[in-house]
Structures are given as C-alpha cells and as structure tokens.
Scaffold this motif. Structure first.
Motif, PDB file in Angstrom:
ATOM      1  N   SER A   1      62.632  58.124 -18.215  1.00 57.71           N
ATOM      2  CA  SER A   1      63.858  58.094 -19.026  1.00 57.71           C
ATOM      3  C   SER A   1      64.693  56.867 -18.755  1.00 57.71           C
ATOM      4  O   SER A   1      64.683  56.261 -17.784  1.00 57.71           O
ATOM      5  CB  SER A   1      64.696  59.331 -18.748  1.00 57.71           C
TER       6      SER A   1
ATOM      7  N   TYR B   1      58.013  68.989  -9.926  1.00 59.62           N
ATOM      8  CA  TYR B   1      58.240  69.666 -11.208  1.00 59.62           C
ATOM      9  C   TYR B   1      59.302  70.738 -11.043  1.00 59.62           C
ATOM     10  O   TYR B   1      59.121  71.697 -10.313  1.00 59.62           O
ATOM     11  CB  TYR B   1      56.942  70.274 -11.733  1.00 59.62           C
ATOM     12  N   TYR B   2      60.404  70.560 -11.760  1.00 61.86           N
ATOM     13  CA  TYR B   2      61.552  71.450 -11.598  1.00 61.86           C
ATOM     14  C   TYR B   2      61.536  72.609 -12.571  1.00 61.86           C
ATOM     15  O   TYR B   2      62.264  73.573 -12.383  1.00 61.86           O
ATOM     16  CB  TYR B   2      62.847  70.645 -11.763  1.00 61.86           C
TER      17      TYR B   2
ATOM     18  N   ARG C   1      59.422  62.671 -15.550  1.00 64.68           N
ATOM     19  CA  ARG C   1      60.252  62.559 -16.746  1.00 64.68           C
ATOM     20  C   ARG C   1      61.511  61.753 -16.436  1.00 64.68           C
ATOM     21  O   ARG C   1      61.969  60.978 -17.243  1.00 64.68           O
ATOM     22  CB  ARG C   1      60.643  63.941 -17.248  1.00 64.68           C
ATOM     23  N   GLN C   2      62.066  61.911 -15.238  1.00 68.38           N
ATOM     24  CA  GLN C   2      63.267  61.166 -14.855  1.00 68.38           C
ATOM     25  C   GLN C   2      62.961  59.671 -14.749  1.00 68.38           C
ATOM     26  O   GLN C   2      63.756  58.851 -15.156  1.00 68.38           O
ATOM     27  CB  GLN C   2      63.812  61.669 -13.521  1.00 68.38           C
TER      28      GLN C   2
ATOM     29  N   GLN D   1      61.482  69.600 -16.975  1.00 71.35           N
ATOM     30  CA  GLN D   1      62.038  68.582 -16.088  1.00 71.35           C
ATOM     31  C   GLN D   1      61.075  68.298 -14.940  1.00 71.35           C
ATOM     32  O   GLN D   1      60.511  69.207 -14.355  1.00 71.35           O
ATOM     33  CB  GLN D   1      63.380  69.051 -15.520  1.00 71.35           C
ATOM     34  N   SER D   2      60.913  66.999 -14.644  1.00 75.20           N
ATOM     35  CA  SER D   2      60.063  66.615 -13.526  1.00 75.20           C
ATOM     36  C   SER D   2      60.480  65.259 -13.005  1.00 75.20           C
ATOM     37  O   SER D   2      61.216  64.515 -13.673  1.00 75.20           O
ATOM     38  CB  SER D   2      58.598  66.560 -13.951  1.00 75.20           C
TER      39      SER D   2
END
Length: 106
Positions: free
Chosen positions: A106, A93-94, A102-103, A98-99
């Motif tokens: 997408s 988890y950034y 999530r990437q 954003q994590s």
C-alpha cells in the motif's frame, strides 16, 4: 511466485531438505494452495484471538503440507517446517484481508 509465496517457500526449503526439480514444484504448489485456502476460508477478522480459528489454520496448513510436501521431508523436518510456517502466518496475517504484505504494497 508472489512475495508471500516466496516467503513461505523459503521457510519450507531452507536450510533443508535438498529437493529435486519435481519436489520443488510440489513445494511451490503447497505454498500457493495454502495461501489461497487460508485467505478464502480461514484468515477471518480476529482469527488470532479465537482458539478454534487458530486451530483451523494449523489443521489446514498440516493437511495441505501432508498432501503436497515430498517424502524428503522426514518427520522431524516436517514438524519443524509446520511450526515455523504457522508462526510466520500468525505474525504476518491479521485477518479480514489485512497482512504484513498488504501494508507493504500500500
């Protein structure tokens, strides 16, 4: 369970401890609550760069685990699971929504 919750659940349950059905439910609740709380309140933009934010994430994790993890998590297992779960959150988890998850989605 979502992919995120399942990853955390696996950290908390594998390879130990052995859990009853009721305890499994408690662990699942801990995973859901932790991720909801962190995403809403703690995983802010650049949280990994700020010592106070990192400490907040760790304290939140420990507080929720204290409340939900069953007695079958002895002190040694509890400490190990907290550390591994925190490292997982830190690397996945950034912040700012954003994590790693999530990437992938997408």
């Amino acid at each position: 369970m979502s992919e995120e919750e399942l990853a955390l659940y696996d950290i908390l349950t594998k390879p130990a401890p052995e859990l009853s059905d009721k305890e499994v439910s408690q662990v699942k609740q801990a995973c859901r609550e932790l991720l909801e709380t962190l995403k809403k309140e703690k995983l802010v933009l650049d949280w990994r760069k700020k010592e106070r934010a990192r400490s907040d994430v760790r304290r939140t994790l420990e507080r929720i685990f204290d409340r939900h993890l069953p007695e079958s998590y002895g002190e040694d297992i509890y400490e190990e699971k907290c550390e591994v779960a925190y490292r997982h959150i830190y690397s996945s988890y950034y912040g700012g929504g954003q994590s790693l998850y999530r990437q992938v989605a997408s």
